[in-house]
Design a protein around this motif. Structure first.
Motif, PDB file in Angstrom:
ATOM      1  N   THR A 185       0.835  -1.202   0.000  1.00  0.00           N
ATOM      2  CA  THR A 185       0.000   0.000   0.000  1.00  0.00           C
ATOM      3  C   THR A 185       0.871   1.254   0.000  1.00  0.00           C
ATOM      4  N   ALA A 186       1.940   1.226   0.769  1.00  0.00           N
ATOM      5  CA  ALA A 186       2.877   2.357   0.751  1.00  0.00           C
ATOM      6  C   ALA A 186       3.502   2.519  -0.632  1.00  0.00           C
ATOM      7  N   ALA A 187       3.821   1.397  -1.275  1.00  0.00           N
ATOM      8  CA  ALA A 187       4.384   1.452  -2.626  1.00  0.00           C
ATOM      9  C   ALA A 187       3.366   1.995  -3.625  1.00  0.00           C
ATOM     10  N   GLN A 244      -0.441  12.395  -2.130  1.00  0.00           N
ATOM     11  CA  GLN A 244      -0.190  13.081  -0.875  1.00  0.00           C
ATOM     12  C   GLN A 244      -0.486  12.140   0.286  1.00  0.00           C
ATOM     13  N   PRO A 245      -0.012  12.489   1.514  1.00  0.00           N
ATOM     14  CA  PRO A 245      -0.399  11.672   2.668  1.00  0.00           C
ATOM     15  C   PRO A 245      -1.908  11.432   2.663  1.00  0.00           C
ATOM     16  N   ALA A 246      -2.304  10.193   2.810  1.00  0.00           N
ATOM     17  CA  ALA A 246      -3.654   9.779   2.437  1.00  0.00           C
ATOM     18  C   ALA A 246      -4.553   9.463   3.615  1.00  0.00           C
ATOM     19  N   LYS A 247      -5.835   9.638   3.366  1.00  0.00           N
ATOM     20  CA  LYS A 247      -6.875   9.110   4.244  1.00  0.00           C
ATOM     21  C   LYS A 247      -7.039   7.641   3.848  1.00  0.00           C
ATOM     22  N   LEU A 248      -6.667   6.719   4.727  1.00  0.00           N
ATOM     23  CA  LEU A 248      -6.779   5.295   4.440  1.00  0.00           C
ATOM     24  C   LEU A 248      -8.089   4.768   5.004  1.00  0.00           C
ATOM     25  N   ILE A 249      -8.871   4.132   4.147  1.00  0.00           N
ATOM     26  CA  ILE A 249     -10.185   3.602   4.519  1.00  0.00           C
ATOM     27  C   ILE A 249     -10.159   2.111   4.199  1.00  0.00           C
ATOM     28  N   GLY A 250     -10.255   1.272   5.224  1.00  0.00           N
ATOM     29  CA  GLY A 250     -10.152  -0.154   5.001  1.00  0.00           C
ATOM     30  C   GLY A 250     -11.288  -0.915   5.632  1.00  0.00           C
ATOM     31  N   HIS A 251     -11.693  -1.993   4.960  1.00  0.00           N
ATOM     32  CA  HIS A 251     -12.762  -2.851   5.479  1.00  0.00           C
ATOM     33  C   HIS A 251     -12.204  -4.236   5.774  1.00  0.00           C
ATOM     34  N   SER A 252     -12.475  -4.758   6.968  1.00  0.00           N
ATOM     35  CA  SER A 252     -12.123  -6.119   7.354  1.00  0.00           C
ATOM     36  C   SER A 252     -10.621  -6.333   7.161  1.00  0.00           C
ATOM     37  N   MET A 253     -10.201  -7.254   6.301  1.00  0.00           N
ATOM     38  CA  MET A 253      -8.772  -7.403   6.051  1.00  0.00           C
ATOM     39  C   MET A 253      -8.154  -6.063   5.667  1.00  0.00           C
ATOM     40  N   HIS A 280       4.410   3.093   8.067  1.00  0.00           N
ATOM     41  CA  HIS A 280       4.732   4.200   7.152  1.00  0.00           C
ATOM     42  C   HIS A 280       3.953   5.450   7.573  1.00  0.00           C
ATOM     43  N   PRO A 281       4.175   5.959   8.779  1.00  0.00           N
ATOM     44  CA  PRO A 281       3.333   7.046   9.302  1.00  0.00           C
ATOM     45  C   PRO A 281       3.346   8.316   8.457  1.00  0.00           C
ATOM     46  N   ALA A 282       4.438   8.608   7.772  1.00  0.00           N
ATOM     47  CA  ALA A 282       4.508   9.845   6.985  1.00  0.00           C
ATOM     48  C   ALA A 282       3.590   9.813   5.772  1.00  0.00           C
ATOM     49  N   LYS A 283       3.119   8.632   5.389  1.00  0.00           N
ATOM     50  CA  LYS A 283       2.275   8.504   4.207  1.00  0.00           C
ATOM     51  C   LYS A 283       0.781   8.557   4.530  1.00  0.00           C
ATOM     52  N   VAL A 284       0.428   8.649   5.819  1.00  0.00           N
ATOM     53  CA  VAL A 284      -0.971   8.517   6.235  1.00  0.00           C
ATOM     54  C   VAL A 284      -1.424   9.774   6.968  1.00  0.00           C
ATOM     55  N   ALA A 285      -2.560  10.340   6.522  1.00  0.00           N
ATOM     56  CA  ALA A 285      -3.115  11.537   7.151  1.00  0.00           C
ATOM     57  C   ALA A 285      -4.199  11.199   8.160  1.00  0.00           C
ATOM     58  N   SER A 286      -4.954  10.130   7.908  1.00  0.00           N
ATOM     59  CA  SER A 286      -6.017   9.718   8.826  1.00  0.00           C
ATOM     60  C   SER A 286      -6.412   8.293   8.492  1.00  0.00           C
ATOM     61  N   LEU A 287      -7.163   7.676   9.411  1.00  0.00           N
ATOM     62  CA  LEU A 287      -7.599   6.297   9.245  1.00  0.00           C
ATOM     63  C   LEU A 287      -9.100   6.183   9.471  1.00  0.00           C
ATOM     64  N   ALA A 288      -9.736   5.316   8.678  1.00  0.00           N
ATOM     65  CA  ALA A 288     -11.120   4.908   8.925  1.00  0.00           C
ATOM     66  C   ALA A 288     -11.149   3.392   8.803  1.00  0.00           C
ATOM     67  N   LEU A 289     -11.443   2.718   9.897  1.00  0.00           N
ATOM     68  CA  LEU A 289     -11.378   1.258   9.963  1.00  0.00           C
ATOM     69  C   LEU A 289     -12.789   0.709  10.127  1.00  0.00           C
ATOM     70  N   ILE A 290     -13.226  -0.057   9.133  1.00  0.00           N
ATOM     71  CA  ILE A 290     -14.604  -0.536   9.056  1.00  0.00           C
ATOM     72  C   ILE A 290     -14.631  -2.041   9.255  1.00  0.00           C
ATOM     73  N   GLY A 291     -15.505  -2.522  10.150  1.00  0.00           N
ATOM     74  CA  GLY A 291     -15.605  -3.957  10.383  1.00  0.00           C
ATOM     75  C   GLY A 291     -14.276  -4.548  10.797  1.00  0.00           C
ATOM     76  N   ALA A 305      -1.246   1.102  19.011  1.00  0.00           N
ATOM     77  CA  ALA A 305      -0.610   1.986  19.992  1.00  0.00           C
ATOM     78  C   ALA A 305       0.342   2.988  19.334  1.00  0.00           C
ATOM     79  N   LYS A 306       0.752   2.721  18.088  1.00  0.00           N
ATOM     80  CA  LYS A 306       1.673   3.617  17.384  1.00  0.00           C
ATOM     81  C   LYS A 306       0.951   4.704  16.590  1.00  0.00           C
ATOM     82  N   ILE A 307      -0.364   4.604  16.474  1.00  0.00           N
ATOM     83  CA  ILE A 307      -1.115   5.507  15.607  1.00  0.00           C
ATOM     84  C   ILE A 307      -1.242   6.887  16.243  1.00  0.00           C
ATOM     85  N   THR A 308      -0.926   7.912  15.471  1.00  0.00           N
ATOM     86  CA  THR A 308      -1.025   9.290  15.963  1.00  0.00           C
ATOM     87  C   THR A 308      -1.962  10.138  15.121  1.00  0.00           C
ATOM     88  N   VAL A 309      -2.477   9.601  14.015  1.00  0.00           N
ATOM     89  CA  VAL A 309      -3.362  10.380  13.139  1.00  0.00           C
ATOM     90  C   VAL A 309      -4.815  10.207  13.580  1.00  0.00           C
TER      91      VAL A 309
END
Length: 260
Positions: A79-81, A89-98, A110-121, A202-206
């Motif tokens: 995903t980083a690749a 740009q640093p991305a809003k990552l939206i993931g479902h299940s896996m 890869h914290p520098a590549k991620v602006a925010s997270l949305a984790l579904i299911g 525990a490492k997530i800061t976004v």
């Protein structure tokens, strides 16, 4: 669009608009055995409201080349690749299940590549039952039956599709049936083997939001709340009556949650 990622052609849906890497990026990561099509409604909204959208078919899935990746860590590095290959740009990552585990691990690695997270299911431990794993390993259609029955909430099983004439259960079966032999087992095994969710959380800061289904039988909401508690400042939204495949079952509610 087609994009070369790590030497393999990757199919990526962009929500109906050309990808523009000058815009904030929103990346949609599908779950085990599925593809970009599960995000059809959400990707279109984001693409038409100021985001550059990438909804890839993971390697070996859907229209993408390459072999399926064996671990969540490998999928996170991929995903980083992908973000690098797109010049995103640093991305809003939206993931479902896996896909939620992939998004979480990407943010941790890869914290520098991620602006925010949305984790579904999602869940703190995505254990897969031995009967399902055994059926998937044998490419037994029973695996698809189990994933579909457990993956949809009650409303979806008795109709519930917002598009007249379409059947959620049948649609899920068709997507899963299109997989090459071994792909579903590969994905389920990767989920079952991933034990790093709480440590990575525990490492997530976004900014992070958890979107959970009240009647989710595959990743019960109580386990999702356990993972959410490990992310500092995370918000949790529980969709009443929803099953596991919320972006299909409750597209408007999921979109509203993603907009917050």
């Amino acid at each position: 669009m087609q994009l070369d990622v790590n030497g393999h052609e990757t199919f990526i849906a962009t929500g109906g608009k050309p990808f523009d890497n000058s815009l904030p990026a929103a990346i949609f990561i599908h779950g085990a055995g599925f593809d970009h099509s599960v995000w059809a409604l959400q990707t279109r909204w984001f693409a038409h409201h100021g985001y550059a959208v990438l909804a890839p078919d993971l390697p070996g899935h859907g229209r993408s080349g390459g072999a399926p990746l064996k671990t969540i860590a490998e999928m996170a590095d991929w995903t980083a690749a992908l973000l690098d290959a797109a010049g995103a740009q640093p991305a809003k990552l939206i993931g479902h299940s896996m896909g939620s585990l992939i998004a979480l691990e990407t943010a941790a690695r890869h914290p520098a590549k991620v602006a925010s997270l949305a984790l579904i299911g999602t869940t703190s431990t995505m254990t897969v039952g031995p009967d399902l794993l055994k059926a998937a390993e044998a490419n037994n259609p029973a695996a698809i039956d189990m994933m579909t029955i457990w993956g949809l909430g009650n409303d979806a099983e008795i109709g519930g599709n917002l598009a007249p004439g379409l059947w959620m259960h049948g649609g899920s079966v068709r997507v899963l049936e299109a997989n090459k032999p071994g792909v579903i087992f590969n994905d389920l095994a990767a989920c079952n083997d991933y034990k790093d969710a709480l440590g990575s959380a525990a490492k997530i800061t976004v900014p992070t939001v958890f979107i959970l289904g009240e009647r989710d039988m595959m990743t019960p909401a109580r386990n999702g709340k356990t993972l959410a508690a490990a992310v500092n400042g995370a918000r949790t939204i529980v969709l009443k009556g929803a099953g596991h495949t919320m972006m299909v079952e409750r597209p408007d509610e999921v979109l509203k949650a993603l907009q917050q």
